[in-house]
Design a protein around this motif. Structure first.
Motif, PDB file in Angstrom:
ATOM      1  N   TRP A   1      37.034  54.712  40.214  1.00  0.00           N
ATOM      2  CA  TRP A   1      37.116  53.428  41.016  1.00  0.00           C
ATOM      3  C   TRP A   1      36.890  52.289  39.739  1.00  0.00           C
ATOM      4  O   TRP A   1      37.453  51.238  39.487  1.00  0.00           O
ATOM      5  CB  TRP A   1      36.561  53.401  42.267  1.00  0.00           C
ATOM      6  N   VAL A   2      35.683  52.379  39.108  1.00  0.00           N
ATOM      7  CA  VAL A   2      35.231  51.648  38.286  1.00  0.00           C
ATOM      8  C   VAL A   2      36.172  51.399  37.174  1.00  0.00           C
ATOM      9  O   VAL A   2      36.162  50.281  36.646  1.00  0.00           O
ATOM     10  CB  VAL A   2      33.657  51.795  37.715  1.00  0.00           C
ATOM     11  N   ALA A   3      36.338  52.613  36.642  1.00  0.00           N
ATOM     12  CA  ALA A   3      37.332  52.650  35.475  1.00  0.00           C
ATOM     13  C   ALA A   3      38.545  51.800  35.780  1.00  0.00           C
ATOM     14  O   ALA A   3      39.196  51.080  34.947  1.00  0.00           O
ATOM     15  CB  ALA A   3      37.662  53.913  34.896  1.00  0.00           C
ATOM     16  N   ALA A   4      39.119  52.182  36.996  1.00  0.00           N
ATOM     17  CA  ALA A   4      40.545  51.399  37.341  1.00  0.00           C
ATOM     18  C   ALA A   4      40.394  49.924  37.513  1.00  0.00           C
ATOM     19  O   ALA A   4      41.343  49.187  37.038  1.00  0.00           O
ATOM     20  CB  ALA A   4      41.181  52.073  38.523  1.00  0.00           C
ATOM     21  N   MET A   5      39.325  49.522  38.040  1.00  0.00           N
ATOM     22  CA  MET A   5      39.092  48.109  38.441  1.00  0.00           C
ATOM     23  C   MET A   5      39.008  47.332  37.277  1.00  0.00           C
ATOM     24  O   MET A   5      39.237  46.121  36.882  1.00  0.00           O
ATOM     25  CB  MET A   5      37.748  47.852  39.083  1.00  0.00           C
ATOM     26  N   MET A   6      38.184  48.038  36.240  1.00  0.00           N
ATOM     27  CA  MET A   6      38.013  47.256  34.772  1.00  0.00           C
ATOM     28  C   MET A   6      39.088  47.398  33.856  1.00  0.00           C
ATOM     29  O   MET A   6      39.251  46.320  33.219  1.00  0.00           O
ATOM     30  CB  MET A   6      36.600  47.915  34.073  1.00  0.00           C
TER      31      MET A   6
ATOM     32  N   VAL B   1      26.410  44.723  39.500  1.00  0.00           N
ATOM     33  CA  VAL B   1      27.984  45.207  39.463  1.00  0.00           C
ATOM     34  C   VAL B   1      28.873  44.262  39.711  1.00  0.00           C
ATOM     35  O   VAL B   1      30.025  43.979  39.057  1.00  0.00           O
ATOM     36  CB  VAL B   1      28.023  46.503  40.153  1.00  0.00           C
ATOM     37  N   ASN B   2      28.622  43.573  40.811  1.00  0.00           N
ATOM     38  CA  ASN B   2      29.434  42.523  41.027  1.00  0.00           C
ATOM     39  C   ASN B   2      30.122  41.532  40.171  1.00  0.00           C
ATOM     40  O   ASN B   2      31.065  40.809  39.929  1.00  0.00           O
ATOM     41  CB  ASN B   2      28.927  41.605  42.229  1.00  0.00           C
ATOM     42  N   ILE B   3      29.210  41.195  39.303  1.00  0.00           N
ATOM     43  CA  ILE B   3      29.385  40.229  38.083  1.00  0.00           C
ATOM     44  C   ILE B   3      30.059  40.985  36.909  1.00  0.00           C
ATOM     45  O   ILE B   3      31.075  40.623  36.200  1.00  0.00           O
ATOM     46  CB  ILE B   3      27.976  39.470  37.648  1.00  0.00           C
ATOM     47  N   LEU B   4      29.404  42.144  36.467  1.00  0.00           N
ATOM     48  CA  LEU B   4      29.625  42.907  35.268  1.00  0.00           C
ATOM     49  C   LEU B   4      30.999  43.416  35.444  1.00  0.00           C
ATOM     50  O   LEU B   4      31.700  43.554  34.257  1.00  0.00           O
ATOM     51  CB  LEU B   4      28.788  43.900  35.202  1.00  0.00           C
ATOM     52  N   ILE B   5      31.547  43.958  36.543  1.00  0.00           N
ATOM     53  CA  ILE B   5      32.891  44.520  36.805  1.00  0.00           C
ATOM     54  C   ILE B   5      33.911  43.658  36.308  1.00  0.00           C
ATOM     55  O   ILE B   5      35.065  44.018  36.213  1.00  0.00           O
ATOM     56  CB  ILE B   5      33.107  45.127  38.140  1.00  0.00           C
ATOM     57  N   ASN B   6      33.710  42.215  36.488  1.00  0.00           N
ATOM     58  CA  ASN B   6      34.692  41.304  36.366  1.00  0.00           C
ATOM     59  C   ASN B   6      34.715  40.701  34.837  1.00  0.00           C
ATOM     60  O   ASN B   6      35.506  39.755  34.334  1.00  0.00           O
ATOM     61  CB  ASN B   6      34.827  40.250  37.049  1.00  0.00           C
ATOM     62  N   ILE B   7      33.944  41.314  33.702  1.00  0.00           N
ATOM     63  CA  ILE B   7      33.688  40.833  32.576  1.00  0.00           C
ATOM     64  C   ILE B   7      35.122  41.446  31.696  1.00  0.00           C
ATOM     65  O   ILE B   7      35.356  42.650  31.771  1.00  0.00           O
ATOM     66  CB  ILE B   7      32.498  41.348  31.780  1.00  0.00           C
ATOM     67  N   PRO B   8      35.685  40.570  31.022  1.00  0.00           N
ATOM     68  CA  PRO B   8      36.871  41.486  30.201  1.00  0.00           C
ATOM     69  C   PRO B   8      36.471  42.125  29.251  1.00  0.00           C
ATOM     70  O   PRO B   8      35.276  42.280  28.695  1.00  0.00           O
ATOM     71  CB  PRO B   8      37.545  39.633  29.463  1.00  0.00           C
ATOM     72  N   GLN B   9      37.307  43.133  28.858  1.00  0.00           N
ATOM     73  CA  GLN B   9      37.059  44.370  28.179  1.00  0.00           C
ATOM     74  C   GLN B   9      37.203  43.713  26.844  1.00  0.00           C
ATOM     75  O   GLN B   9      37.926  43.297  26.503  1.00  0.00           O
ATOM     76  CB  GLN B   9      37.999  45.360  28.486  1.00  0.00           C
ATOM     77  N   ASP B  10      36.323  44.390  25.830  1.00  0.00           N
ATOM     78  CA  ASP B  10      35.831  44.027  24.579  1.00  0.00           C
ATOM     79  C   ASP B  10      35.397  45.376  24.118  1.00  0.00           C
ATOM     80  O   ASP B  10      34.391  45.704  24.281  1.00  0.00           O
ATOM     81  CB  ASP B  10      34.838  42.783  24.333  1.00  0.00           C
ATOM     82  N   PRO B  11      36.017  45.657  22.782  1.00  0.00           N
ATOM     83  CA  PRO B  11      35.510  46.953  22.033  1.00  0.00           C
ATOM     84  C   PRO B  11      34.114  46.639  21.546  1.00  0.00           C
ATOM     85  O   PRO B  11      33.411  47.824  21.545  1.00  0.00           O
ATOM     86  CB  PRO B  11      36.322  46.983  20.854  1.00  0.00           C
TER      87      PRO B  11
ATOM     88  N   VAL C   1      29.005  46.024  27.699  1.00  0.00           N
ATOM     89  CA  VAL C   1      29.376  46.311  29.077  1.00  0.00           C
ATOM     90  C   VAL C   1      30.344  47.124  29.315  1.00  0.00           C
ATOM     91  O   VAL C   1      31.764  46.647  29.196  1.00  0.00           O
ATOM     92  CB  VAL C   1      29.702  44.790  29.763  1.00  0.00           C
ATOM     93  N   THR C   2      30.266  48.329  29.252  1.00  0.00           N
ATOM     94  CA  THR C   2      31.436  49.430  29.360  1.00  0.00           C
ATOM     95  C   THR C   2      31.593  49.928  30.530  1.00  0.00           C
ATOM     96  O   THR C   2      30.484  50.127  31.725  1.00  0.00           O
ATOM     97  CB  THR C   2      31.074  50.566  28.227  1.00  0.00           C
TER      98      THR C   2
END
Length: 232
Positions: free
Chosen positions: A50-55, A145-155, A159-160
């Motif tokens: 679920w976390v992987a799909a949300m991010m 998690v409520n904050i970190l899960i909405n951080i845009p993905q960056d290589p 925050v992975t």
């Protein structure tokens, strides 16, 4: 050797606590070694996906992620509030000069001395306080998690999905521990009415928890799935 009333408390209550503790140690071992045989292991695997799909699709699923985490926070908040209210009530009862044991002295098995009555209330108070502690820490982790899960993905970002899932699992583990402490305190409430009810309640609770924690037919279903794949 003369039989004393306190012997029932010394035998039945520790035995009930030992049975419950042994069950949870077995549950922990089963979750670590055979995660797909327990509800806790299956749910942990589902949360990881679920976390992987949300991010991965955060632009479209960010609201869903926040709402799901908010519901979890509300549940932990309710349990933390209930635990601290019960702790406050027990603390007020312990500090009160009114004795509540006198009406029960002639009708309850077990010891009725001032020490054993104080031990009953102090034990309940301690368990509810630890339950509150676990739930409050759970809220802290899930809020992160409520904050970190909405951080845009960056290589280059630290925050992975693995890091966010690790924090989320800590929150859910603390929530589970807090719930189990709260549930374990419920049989001890019956200790006020004697140790026999405590022991029986622990046995019933272990039987109920076993049916809720373990997936009995998981191995059979896994074999059926493998057979269907072979036929396909």
């Amino acid at each position: 050797m003369e039989w004393k009333k306190c012997y029932l408390d010394l035998i039945l209550v520790p035995l009930g606590v030992l049975i419950t503790t042994g069950y949870h140690l077995w549950l922990w071992y089963s979750t670590r070694t055979r995660p797909h045989s327990t509800i806790i292991g299956i749910n942990a695997s589902g949360r990881r996906n679920w976390v992987a799909a949300m991010m991965k699709d955060n632009d479209q699923k960010n609201i869903l992620a926040v709402q799901s985490l908010r519901n979890t926070i509300m549940c932990s908040t309710l349990m933390a509030t209930t635990s601290i209210l019960l702790s406050s009530g027990l603390a007020a009862l312990i500090s009160s000069t009114y004795s509540v044991k006198k009406p029960l002295n002639e009708t309850v098995y077990g010891a009725h001395g001032e020490f054993i009555v104080a031990l009953k209330y102090v034990t309940l108070l301690t368990i509810f306080l630890f339950s509150f502690f676990c739930h409050s820490l759970s809220i802290r982790f899930i809020n992160q998690v409520n904050i970190l899960i909405n951080i845009p993905q960056d290589p280059m970002s630290l925050v992975t999905p693995e890091y966010v899932n690790e924090i989320l699992e800590k929150g859910f583990i603390l929530n589970t521990v807090g719930n189990r402490l709260f549930h374990g305190a419920l049989p001890l409430v019956l200790w006020i009415f004697g140790p026999v009810l405590v022991f029986l309640c622990f046995l019933i609770m272990v039987a109920v928890l076993y049916n809720l924690d373990f997936v009995v037919n998981s191995g059979k279903r896994k074999m059926d799935v493998n057979k269907n794949r072979d036929y396909a």
